[in-house]
Design a protein around this motif. Structure first.
Motif, PDB file in Angstrom:
ATOM      1  N   PRO A 197     -13.606 -46.919 -36.613  1.00  0.00           N
ATOM      2  CA  PRO A 197     -13.366 -45.753 -35.742  1.00  0.00           C
ATOM      3  C   PRO A 197     -13.033 -44.495 -36.537  1.00  0.00           C
ATOM      4  O   PRO A 197     -12.395 -43.582 -36.010  1.00  0.00           O
ATOM      5  CB  PRO A 197     -12.154 -46.180 -34.903  1.00  0.00           C
ATOM      6  CG  PRO A 197     -11.899 -47.603 -35.230  1.00  0.00           C
ATOM      7  CD  PRO A 197     -12.490 -47.862 -36.574  1.00  0.00           C
ATOM      8  N   GLN A 198     -13.471 -44.421 -37.781  1.00  0.00           N
ATOM      9  CA  GLN A 198     -13.046 -43.369 -38.705  1.00  0.00           C
ATOM     10  C   GLN A 198     -13.014 -41.963 -38.107  1.00  0.00           C
ATOM     11  O   GLN A 198     -11.985 -41.307 -38.076  1.00  0.00           O
ATOM     12  CB  GLN A 198     -13.933 -43.384 -39.952  1.00  0.00           C
ATOM     13  CG  GLN A 198     -13.492 -42.414 -41.038  1.00  0.00           C
ATOM     14  CD  GLN A 198     -12.091 -42.692 -41.526  1.00  0.00           C
ATOM     15  OE1 GLN A 198     -11.687 -43.842 -41.643  1.00  0.00           O
ATOM     16  NE2 GLN A 198     -11.321 -41.652 -41.800  1.00  0.00           N
ATOM     17  N   THR A 199     -14.162 -41.466 -37.616  1.00  0.00           N
ATOM     18  CA  THR A 199     -14.164 -40.061 -37.181  1.00  0.00           C
ATOM     19  C   THR A 199     -13.327 -39.893 -35.909  1.00  0.00           C
ATOM     20  O   THR A 199     -12.671 -38.873 -35.735  1.00  0.00           O
ATOM     21  CB  THR A 199     -15.596 -39.546 -36.961  1.00  0.00           C
ATOM     22  OG1 THR A 199     -16.295 -40.469 -36.143  1.00  0.00           O
ATOM     23  CG2 THR A 199     -16.330 -39.398 -38.279  1.00  0.00           C
ATOM     24  N   PHE A 200     -13.312 -40.906 -35.052  1.00  0.00           N
ATOM     25  CA  PHE A 200     -12.513 -40.778 -33.823  1.00  0.00           C
ATOM     26  C   PHE A 200     -11.030 -40.704 -34.121  1.00  0.00           C
ATOM     27  O   PHE A 200     -10.298 -39.938 -33.511  1.00  0.00           O
ATOM     28  CB  PHE A 200     -12.806 -41.942 -32.874  1.00  0.00           C
ATOM     29  CG  PHE A 200     -14.168 -41.849 -32.282  1.00  0.00           C
ATOM     30  CD1 PHE A 200     -14.409 -41.016 -31.197  1.00  0.00           C
ATOM     31  CD2 PHE A 200     -15.227 -42.552 -32.831  1.00  0.00           C
ATOM     32  CE1 PHE A 200     -15.679 -40.897 -30.664  1.00  0.00           C
ATOM     33  CE2 PHE A 200     -16.499 -42.439 -32.298  1.00  0.00           C
ATOM     34  CZ  PHE A 200     -16.724 -41.605 -31.212  1.00  0.00           C
ATOM     35  N   LYS A 201     -10.582 -41.507 -35.111  1.00  0.00           N
ATOM     36  CA  LYS A 201      -9.137 -41.459 -35.371  1.00  0.00           C
ATOM     37  C   LYS A 201      -8.773 -40.123 -35.995  1.00  0.00           C
ATOM     38  O   LYS A 201      -7.692 -39.597 -35.754  1.00  0.00           O
ATOM     39  CB  LYS A 201      -8.666 -42.662 -36.186  1.00  0.00           C
ATOM     40  CG  LYS A 201      -9.170 -42.787 -37.603  1.00  0.00           C
ATOM     41  CD  LYS A 201      -8.482 -43.983 -38.283  1.00  0.00           C
ATOM     42  CE  LYS A 201      -9.051 -44.288 -39.638  1.00  0.00           C
ATOM     43  NZ  LYS A 201      -8.322 -45.351 -40.346  1.00  0.00           N
ATOM     44  N   GLN A 202      -9.700 -39.537 -36.734  1.00  0.00           N
ATOM     45  CA  GLN A 202      -9.415 -38.210 -37.290  1.00  0.00           C
ATOM     46  C   GLN A 202      -9.364 -37.175 -36.167  1.00  0.00           C
ATOM     47  O   GLN A 202      -8.513 -36.291 -36.165  1.00  0.00           O
ATOM     48  CB  GLN A 202     -10.476 -37.840 -38.331  1.00  0.00           C
ATOM     49  CG  GLN A 202     -10.381 -38.705 -39.573  1.00  0.00           C
ATOM     50  CD  GLN A 202     -11.249 -38.186 -40.723  1.00  0.00           C
ATOM     51  OE1 GLN A 202     -12.099 -38.898 -41.204  1.00  0.00           O
ATOM     52  NE2 GLN A 202     -11.027 -36.959 -41.151  1.00  0.00           N
ATOM     53  N   ILE A 485      -6.278 -40.056 -47.952  1.00  0.00           N
ATOM     54  CA  ILE A 485      -5.937 -38.778 -47.344  1.00  0.00           C
ATOM     55  C   ILE A 485      -7.280 -38.099 -47.090  1.00  0.00           C
ATOM     56  O   ILE A 485      -8.172 -38.151 -47.929  1.00  0.00           O
ATOM     57  CB  ILE A 485      -5.051 -37.942 -48.286  1.00  0.00           C
ATOM     58  CG1 ILE A 485      -3.731 -38.669 -48.562  1.00  0.00           C
ATOM     59  CG2 ILE A 485      -4.826 -36.542 -47.722  1.00  0.00           C
ATOM     60  CD1 ILE A 485      -2.790 -38.768 -47.384  1.00  0.00           C
ATOM     61  N   ARG A 486      -7.423 -37.494 -45.913  1.00  0.00           N
ATOM     62  CA  ARG A 486      -8.728 -36.974 -45.519  1.00  0.00           C
ATOM     63  C   ARG A 486      -8.875 -35.484 -45.836  1.00  0.00           C
ATOM     64  O   ARG A 486      -7.888 -34.769 -45.985  1.00  0.00           O
ATOM     65  CB  ARG A 486      -8.963 -37.152 -44.018  1.00  0.00           C
ATOM     66  CG  ARG A 486      -8.356 -38.377 -43.399  1.00  0.00           C
ATOM     67  CD  ARG A 486      -8.966 -39.662 -43.940  1.00  0.00           C
ATOM     68  NE  ARG A 486      -8.394 -40.811 -43.223  1.00  0.00           N
ATOM     69  CZ  ARG A 486      -8.583 -42.059 -43.558  1.00  0.00           C
ATOM     70  NH1 ARG A 486      -9.295 -42.379 -44.626  1.00  0.00           N
ATOM     71  NH2 ARG A 486      -8.037 -43.036 -42.856  1.00  0.00           N
ATOM     72  N   ILE A 487     -10.117 -35.081 -45.829  1.00  0.00           N
ATOM     73  CA  ILE A 487     -10.423 -33.655 -45.834  1.00  0.00           C
ATOM     74  C   ILE A 487     -10.119 -33.139 -44.418  1.00  0.00           C
ATOM     75  O   ILE A 487     -10.464 -33.803 -43.440  1.00  0.00           O
ATOM     76  CB  ILE A 487     -11.912 -33.451 -46.166  1.00  0.00           C
ATOM     77  CG1 ILE A 487     -12.215 -33.970 -47.582  1.00  0.00           C
ATOM     78  CG2 ILE A 487     -12.310 -31.991 -45.989  1.00  0.00           C
ATOM     79  CD1 ILE A 487     -13.700 -34.071 -47.901  1.00  0.00           C
TER      80      ILE A 487
HETATM   81  N1  ASP Z   1     -12.355 -46.441 -42.086  1.00  0.00           N
HETATM   82  C1  ASP Z   1     -12.048 -46.942 -43.386  1.00  0.00           C
HETATM   83  C2  ASP Z   1     -12.691 -48.308 -43.551  1.00  0.00           C
HETATM   84  O1  ASP Z   1     -13.039 -48.952 -42.581  1.00  0.00           O
HETATM   85  C3  ASP Z   1     -10.602 -47.104 -43.645  1.00  0.00           C
HETATM   86  C4  ASP Z   1      -9.889 -45.807 -43.665  1.00  0.00           C
HETATM   87  O2  ASP Z   1     -10.229 -44.936 -44.467  1.00  0.00           O
HETATM   88  O3  ASP Z   1      -8.921 -45.682 -42.899  1.00  0.00           O
HETATM   89  O4  ASP Z   1     -12.823 -48.788 -44.665  1.00  0.00           O
END
Ligand code: ASP
Length: 586
Positions: A197-202, A485-487
């Motif tokens: 769910p990477q982009t959604f959690k961001q 840590i994200r952009i």
């Molecule tokens: N979405 C990343 C993964 O599934 C984990 C993360 O960066 O939180 O590997």
């Protein structure tokens, strides 16, 4: 209620009670005059007893009709057993049966439903519902439930909210391959199942939720390797206004809490090691630190002494295996064969024996003096009785080979005890990875990972050298999870996409929604995802995740029980405007 008690409940204090039990017939022992029946349900086993001439004859007759796995309902009186069974909690009592009803019969199961079964993998998977009746698999799922509950409790106590994100999303070219789902209502268009769910959690961070988590299914259409599942579960988390330290501390504490509550094990403070050091000292980004045996590089000391293997090598690196100086010719040959296997591909192995009597014997005595070799021993801090094992060659390959050899020696020396847990954080991963084949950079973690602020200037001059704010959680040589840590800034995210070879239009088309969101007050944020299946296998002390998943797929990605994937009806295909490709002729 059909029953008064479960099959795991009755004790000596219940003697003389009239009870009704429901469950499955585990085993029948018919000794002529006496018949014993073990009745099983999720909670345990209770023994029934019937005696010819004492219990009514019609009940004895029904009992004689029973088979394994029949479902029965029994009425009777709890009595004290004559010969008690201390191995089960109900072992002091049995049921003197007054009534027995066959609720449902059962075919003879294709394998024995006991802790040690005679069923092979394929058969167990085909009849998984029977396999799940077996204690070891059942206990794994009960543990999985508990771990999930404790994760939720812990994260809730830290202010995290569990929020669901969609399963039908947009396909993106980065990362692994997507599973795609055709859309009936949108001709020629497809959803993809989320790889995470990477982009959604961001986006939830942009929305201000501050702390998010989800125990969530993820889908990756990868070539299957042993013990990989095309669908698997992650504990997925994201936090706003945090540093890398905050995230590592939060999830170190959570994992420590889980170890304590699930296994009663108290873990020590976790070491942190940079990616560069992990590669240098262990040849792996997921080192097993249950034992030391760190790499020592001898490159500069040993080159240009006339030994071409060393002279032609980029790196000469080794380990010291303590107490192995007495290895025989045969054992050394075995190790040489081990590093020469195609998976490792080294051309040979160099050894030095530092014998108990202080003498030295090596496979390169011809090329190096005793003083030379003494210096190597010093570099290793070697003790009498140690065996040095050296590999020489191209850096990455040699380190990888030595990593395998180190693990093999760890195994041979009994240093990889499954009951010992040594976690660590690997930090400062490189941001980018160059791929020779496609002649482009790939994000080592994913394209949303931020570079270390101090390395940002290198993005233009030396992208390979840029380190990321990315980290992995590693236990006993196994990667349990990772994050970064994200952009959170549009310009930097655009720059990242351009480094990854996207045109501005492609980037906008694929990830415009995220970059647009960054223009509306995106907080700094970061997170992590832990493999829930893998974590459970670890708590259960097993290597394979398969038996911690109720209905797993086999190594070819198939569910052999429901027989999926499968073909679909022509009407379905027509509705979706899909035309099947004819299978190629053999
Ligand atoms: N979405 C990343 C993964 O599934 C984990 C993360 O960066 O939180 O590997």
């Amino acid at each position: 209620m059909l029953r008064t008690h479960t099959c795991g409940e009755l004790r000596i204090s219940d003697v003389n009670q009239e009870v009704v039990l429901c469950g499955w017939v585990q085993r029948i022992r018919d000794k002529g005059k006496l018949i014993w029946i073990d009745m099983r349900d999720r909670y345990g086993i209770t023994q029934l007893v019937l005696e010819e001439g004492k219990n009514p004859q019609e009940i004895i007759e029904i009992a004689r009709k029973l088979g394994r796995e029949y479902v029965v309902m029994t009425k009777g009186k709890v009595i004290e057993r004559e010969s008690k069974n201390p191995n089960i909690p109900t072992g002091e009592i049995e049921i003197d049966v007054t009534e027995i009803n066959i609720v449902n019969s059962s075919k003879l199961p294709p394998f024995t439903i006991e802790d040690d079964t005679d069923g092979g993998d394929e058969l167990r998977m085909k009849y998984r519902y029977l396999d799940l009746r077996r204690n070891p698999v059942k206990e794994n799922l009960i543990q999985r439930h508990k771990v999930g509950l404790e994760v939720r409790k812990y994260l809730d106590s830290q202010g995290f909210l569990e929020i669901e994100t969609p399963f039908l999303i947009k396909s993106t070219p980065e990362g692994a391959r997507d599973f795609v789902v055709p859309s009936r209502m949108n001709l020629n268009e497809f959803y993809a199942l989320p790889q995470s769910p990477q982009t959604f959690k961001q986006l939830l961070m942009v929305s201000g939720f501050d702390r998010y988590f989800q125990i969530v299914k993820c889908f990756r259409d990868e070539d299957l390797r042993a013990d990989r599942q095309p669908e698997f579960t992650q504990i997925d988390c994201e936090m706003s206004f945090v540093t890398q330290d905050d995230i590592l501390e939060t999830f170190e504490s959570m994992t420590n809490y889980l170890f304590m509550t699930i296994n009663g094990i108290e873990l020590e403070k976790w070491p942190r090691i940079t990616y560069a050091d992990a590669m240098k000292y262990y040849g792996s980004d997921k080192p097993d630190i249950r034992f030391d045996m760190r790499f020592v590089e001898l490159t500069d000391r040993v080159k240009n002494k006339g030994f071409v293997v060393f002279d032609n090598a980029e790196i000469i690196v080794g380990i010291a295996a303590s107490g192995c100086a007495e290895y025989t010719r045969k054992q050394l040959d075995e190790l040489t064969e081990f590093v020469k296997r195609p998976q490792i591909g080294m051309t040979g192995l160099i050894y030095v024996k530092y014998n108990q009597d202080g003498s030295i014997k090596s496979s390169v005595d011809k090329f190096f003096s005793e003083t030379d070799i003494q210096q190597w021993l010093d570099a290793f801090g070697a003790q009498k009785g140690d065996l040095l094992l050296l590999l020489a060659g191209e850096t990455n390959k040699t380190r990888k080979g030595l990593c395998e050899l180190r693990l093999e020696m760890g195994k041979r020396l009994g240093l990889r005890n499954p009951e010992i847990f040594k976690p660590l954080w690997v930090i400062d991963f490189p941001l980018l990875e160059w791929d020779d084949e496609t002649q482009r950079f790939y994000a080592m973690h994913h394209p949303f990972t931020s570079p270390k602020p101090e390395d940002i200037p290198l993005l233009d001059s030396d992208p390979k050298a840029v380190r990321a704010n990315a980290y992995d959680m590693v236990f006993n040589g196994v990667e349990i999870g990772g994050g970064s840590i994200r952009i959170h800034n549009k310009a930097l995210q655009q720059k990242m996409f351009s480094l990854l070879g996207f045109t501005p239009e492609e980037a906008q088309n694929q990830f415009g929604f995220l970059m647009n969101a960054f223009e509306y007050g995106a907080p700094p944020h970061g997170g992590i995802a832990l493999g829930f299946d893998r974590l459970n296998a670890m708590f259960g002390g097993q290597d394979s995740i398969r038996d911690f998943i109720a209905f797993p797929k086999n190594n070819a990605g198939r569910d052999v029980m429901i027989d999926a994937p499968s073909t679909i009806a022509q009407e379905q295909l027509d509705e979706l405007h899909l035309i099947l490709k004819k299978p190629e002729k053999e």
